[in-house]
Scaffold this motif. Structure first.
Motif, PDB file in Angstrom:
ATOM      1  N   LEU A  90     -11.385  -3.596-101.015  1.00 57.67           N
ATOM      2  CA  LEU A  90     -10.818  -2.635-101.957  1.00 57.67           C
ATOM      3  C   LEU A  90      -9.331  -2.898-102.174  1.00 57.67           C
ATOM      4  N   GLY A  91      -8.949  -3.046-103.438  1.00 54.69           N
ATOM      5  CA  GLY A  91      -7.550  -3.281-103.753  1.00 54.69           C
ATOM      6  C   GLY A  91      -7.058  -4.659-103.364  1.00 54.69           C
ATOM      7  N   GLY A  92      -7.968  -5.562-103.003  1.00 50.64           N
ATOM      8  CA  GLY A  92      -7.589  -6.913-102.608  1.00 50.64           C
ATOM      9  C   GLY A  92      -7.610  -7.868-103.786  1.00 50.64           C
ATOM     10  N   VAL A  93      -7.816  -9.140-103.472  1.00 52.78           N
ATOM     11  CA  VAL A  93      -7.902 -10.180-104.498  1.00 52.78           C
ATOM     12  C   VAL A  93      -9.078 -11.090-104.167  1.00 52.78           C
ATOM     13  N   ASN A  94      -9.403 -11.981-105.084  1.00 54.39           N
ATOM     14  CA  ASN A  94     -10.536 -12.898-104.921  1.00 54.39           C
ATOM     15  C   ASN A  94     -10.175 -14.087-104.038  1.00 54.39           C
ATOM     16  N   GLU A  95     -10.000 -13.828-102.771  1.00 53.56           N
ATOM     17  CA  GLU A  95      -9.589 -14.870-101.830  1.00 53.56           C
ATOM     18  C   GLU A  95     -10.649 -15.945-101.637  1.00 53.56           C
ATOM     19  N   TRP A  96     -11.892 -15.680-102.024  1.00 50.87           N
ATOM     20  CA  TRP A  96     -12.967 -16.659-101.833  1.00 50.87           C
ATOM     21  C   TRP A  96     -12.901 -17.801-102.843  1.00 50.87           C
ATOM     22  N   ASP A  97     -12.060 -17.686-103.864  1.00 47.38           N
ATOM     23  CA  ASP A  97     -11.927 -18.738-104.874  1.00 47.38           C
ATOM     24  C   ASP A  97     -10.731 -19.620-104.531  1.00 47.38           C
ATOM     25  N   PRO A  98     -10.938 -20.769-103.896  1.00 44.98           N
ATOM     26  CA  PRO A  98      -9.806 -21.580-103.447  1.00 44.98           C
ATOM     27  C   PRO A  98      -8.913 -22.090-104.577  1.00 44.98           C
ATOM     28  N   LEU A  99      -9.460 -22.272-105.763  1.00 45.72           N
ATOM     29  CA  LEU A  99      -8.659 -22.784-106.865  1.00 45.72           C
ATOM     30  C   LEU A  99      -7.905 -21.700-107.615  1.00 45.72           C
ATOM     31  N   GLY A 100      -8.176 -20.440-107.272  1.00 46.56           N
ATOM     32  CA  GLY A 100      -7.496 -19.351-107.964  1.00 46.56           C
ATOM     33  C   GLY A 100      -7.979 -19.225-109.393  1.00 46.56           C
ATOM     34  N   PRO A 101      -7.248 -18.526-110.263  1.00 45.61           N
ATOM     35  CA  PRO A 101      -6.062 -17.743-109.947  1.00 45.61           C
ATOM     36  C   PRO A 101      -6.436 -16.463-109.209  1.00 45.61           C
ATOM     37  N   ARG A 102      -5.457 -15.879-108.528  1.00 43.01           N
ATOM     38  CA  ARG A 102      -5.704 -14.633-107.808  1.00 43.01           C
ATOM     39  C   ARG A 102      -5.773 -13.463-108.802  1.00 43.01           C
ATOM     40  N   LYS A 103      -6.871 -12.706-108.692  1.00 39.72           N
ATOM     41  CA  LYS A 103      -7.078 -11.569-109.583  1.00 39.72           C
ATOM     42  C   LYS A 103      -7.305 -10.330-108.739  1.00 39.72           C
ATOM     43  N   PRO A 104      -6.667  -9.219-109.099  1.00 41.73           N
ATOM     44  CA  PRO A 104      -6.813  -7.988-108.312  1.00 41.73           C
ATOM     45  C   PRO A 104      -8.206  -7.387-108.465  1.00 41.73           C
ATOM     46  N   LEU A 105      -8.670  -6.786-107.358  1.00 44.02           N
ATOM     47  CA  LEU A 105      -9.974  -6.125-107.324  1.00 44.02           C
ATOM     48  C   LEU A 105      -9.800  -4.616-107.381  1.00 44.02           C
ATOM     49  N   LEU A 106     -10.851  -3.932-107.788  1.00 45.92           N
ATOM     50  CA  LEU A 106     -10.795  -2.481-107.929  1.00 45.92           C
ATOM     51  C   LEU A 106     -10.490  -1.788-106.606  1.00 45.92           C
ATOM     52  N   THR A 107      -9.695  -0.755-106.683  1.00 48.69           N
ATOM     53  CA  THR A 107      -9.468   0.136-105.559  1.00 48.69           C
ATOM     54  C   THR A 107     -10.616   1.139-105.494  1.00 48.69           C
ATOM     55  N   ALA A 108     -10.599   1.966-104.457  1.00 46.32           N
ATOM     56  CA  ALA A 108     -11.603   3.023-104.355  1.00 46.32           C
ATOM     57  C   ALA A 108     -11.535   3.947-105.572  1.00 46.32           C
TER      58      ALA A 108
END
Length: 233
Positions: A90-108
């Motif tokens: 929650l509120g993190g980023v897509n760290e599983w994608d090594p090539l990026g780009p980093r995108k924010p994830l939904l919060t609660a």
């Protein structure tokens, strides 16, 4: 199957659709008397002998751009969708994608906002890992644990699951069913079939109305070979 909706300038995995393209795709559906709904709604309609003209729309990973870009377009068309989210990020980023780009994830709060807008909230696991390589304890946490957290978050039953990376085998499908889900989505589940191995069609930035029409026509041909029923008793 959609993922992110936003700028396609940096999109190494081709998982992003621009708002303009999504709007064009949704208009094509509406012109062709198709209506976008969540997968749970689609399955319920089919079980009742209906469902004609319904299209199950899914958005994987739960990016925040769903609220800013996808939701207004869906509302404009009177469509709904299933949003597969990750309660362990929650509120993190897509760290599983090594090539990026980093995108924010939904919060609660963002998940609750999507739910209040009529979207189906469903699980993508806790943290977006390949479940086929998990031991039993981790597999239970990713399936049972994520469902418990999401049910508490939206104060409603969570019926759907989506396999991270689309990877599934009979053991994982059986674990998802034991966790209390009613269906699970994959991409191409191989020899598995049934409500716990639902195939989906990737929709990307290159999908013009003509390509959408061709994909709609050709997609059923992918599933005609004999299959093994997923999640046997």
């Amino acid at each position: 199957m959609y993922h992110s909706v936003g700028s396609c300038a940096d999109d190494p995995y081709r998982i992003t659709v621009s708002p303009d393209r999504l709007a064009e795709q949704l208009r094509w559906m509406r012109r062709n008397r198709l209506r976008g709904v969540g997968v749970g709604e689609l399955l319920a309609a089919r079980a009742a002998g209906g469902g004609r003209g319904l299209v199950g729309l899914t958005f994987d990973d739960g990016y925040t751009d769903f609220l800013s870009h996808a939701l207004p377009l869906l509302r404009r068309c009177g469509f709904r969708a299933t949003v597969f989210v990750l309660p362990g990020r929650l509120g993190g980023v897509n760290e599983w994608d090594p090539l990026g780009p980093r995108k924010p994830l939904l919060t609660a709060e963002g998940i609750r906002e999507a739910h209040a807008a009529g979207m189906e909230i469903a699980s993508h696991g806790l943290t977006h890992i390949d479940l086929t390589g998990c031991d039993e304890q981790l597999l239970r946490a990713e399936t049972v644990g994520s469902r418990t957290l999401l049910s508490e978050l939206v104060r409603a039953e969570v019926s759907g699951f989506c396999y991270p990376y689309g990877t599934v085998d009979a053991r994982v499908a059986a674990a998802v069913r034991r966790a209390g889900y009613r269906y699970a989505c994959a991409i191409d589940p191989g020899r598995l079939s049934g409500p716990f191995a639902l195939p989906r069609l990737h929709i990307g930035q290159q999908d013009t109305p003509l390509r959408m029409a061709l994909k709609r026509r050709l997609h059923p041909l992918r599933r005609r070979a004999p299959r093994e029923e997923a999640a046997p008793v």
